[in-house]
Design a protein around this motif. Structure first.
Motif, short mmCIF file in Angstrom:
data_model
loop_
_atom_site.label_atom_id
_atom_site.label_comp_id
_atom_site.label_asym_id
_atom_site.label_seq_id
_atom_site.Cartn_x
_atom_site.Cartn_y
_atom_site.Cartn_z
N GLN A 1 -66.36 54.20 -4.90
CA GLN A 1 -66.50 55.61 -4.54
C GLN A 1 -67.94 56.05 -4.72
OE1 GLN A 1 -63.65 57.88 -6.81
NE2 GLN A 1 -62.19 57.76 -5.13
N ASP B 1 -64.04 47.77 -2.96
CA ASP B 1 -63.93 49.21 -2.74
C ASP B 1 -64.64 49.95 -3.87
OD1 ASP B 1 -62.35 48.68 -0.55
OD2 ASP B 1 -60.46 49.11 -1.55
N THR C 1 -69.99 59.61 -4.79
CA THR C 1 -69.83 61.06 -4.90
C THR C 1 -71.19 61.71 -4.78
OG1 THR C 1 -67.90 60.78 -6.32
CG2 THR C 1 -68.94 62.95 -6.31
N THR D 1 -66.65 63.12 -1.94
CA THR D 1 -66.47 61.78 -2.47
C THR D 1 -66.09 60.89 -1.29
OG1 THR D 1 -65.79 62.56 -4.63
CG2 THR D 1 -65.14 60.33 -4.05
N TYR D 2 -66.79 59.79 -1.16
CA TYR D 2 -66.61 58.86 -0.04
C TYR D 2 -66.04 57.54 -0.53
CZ TYR D 2 -69.79 62.00 2.44
OH TYR D 2 -70.38 63.09 3.02
N GLU D 3 -65.14 56.99 0.23
CA GLU D 3 -64.64 55.64 -0.02
C GLU D 3 -65.59 54.69 0.70
OE1 GLU D 3 -62.12 55.00 -2.09
OE2 GLU D 3 -61.86 57.15 -2.38
#
Length: 167
Positions: A34, A32, A36, A23-25
């Motif tokens: 996420q 913002d 995944t 999972t990346y921010e």
């Protein structure tokens, strides 16, 4: 014992070496979000795309970074002009303050605007057959490179390559 070792070595050689599950921010439309990615597909703020239904992906953005740099330079120059004008009201070296403010502010703004923006777009279809485009960006080059490798592994597509989904 020898047969057991051969079996274990063979299984190790033919099984996948690394599983995809991260999972990346990221930033999606300046907010913002996420992203995944796992063995089944990619999930973002607009929904899920199964790996079989990802039709194309790409990354890049020299023109995107250039636009951000130009915008940053313009904003920085404007702030510098305002600071220089404020210095003029004090009566101290007005022309020098204006020139330094505009040039310095523009230079700092352009540098900040250039930043490190790694832009991604992943296209595909949802399970209901509707098209979906997930767009997001990262500020970290390592994160972008890692996701790029995972997208190649997940989709078996190189950047820009198109997969036709037959219905």
């Amino acid at each position: 014992m020898r047969g057991f070792l051969i079996t274990v070595l063979t299984a190790g050689l033919i099984s996948p070496t690394a599983a995809i599950a991260d999972t990346y921010e990221a930033l999606c439309n300046e907010n913002d979000c996420q992203i995944t990615i796992d063995e089944s597909g990619l999930r973002g703020p607009l929904g899920f795309i199964s790996k079989e239904k990802i039709t194309q992906w790409y990354t890049g953005g020299d023109e995107y970074n250039l636009a951000l740099g130009a915008a940053g330079g313009a904003a920085g120059g404007t702030v510098g002009l305002a600071a220089g004008t404020a210095a003029c009201f004090t009566g101290v070296l007005c022309p020098v303050a204006l020139a330094a403010g505009v040039f310095g502010g523009g230079k700092v703004g352009a540098k900040l605007g250039k930043g490190k923006n790694y832009f991604f777009t992943v296209m595909g279809q949802k399970d209901d057959g509707s098209n979906i485009i997930q767009s997001f960006r990262f500020l970290n080059k390592k994160t972008a490179k890692k996701l790029q490798k995972e997208l190649i592994q997940l989709t078996s597509l190189q950047m820009g390559q198109v997969k036709v989904i037959e219905m």
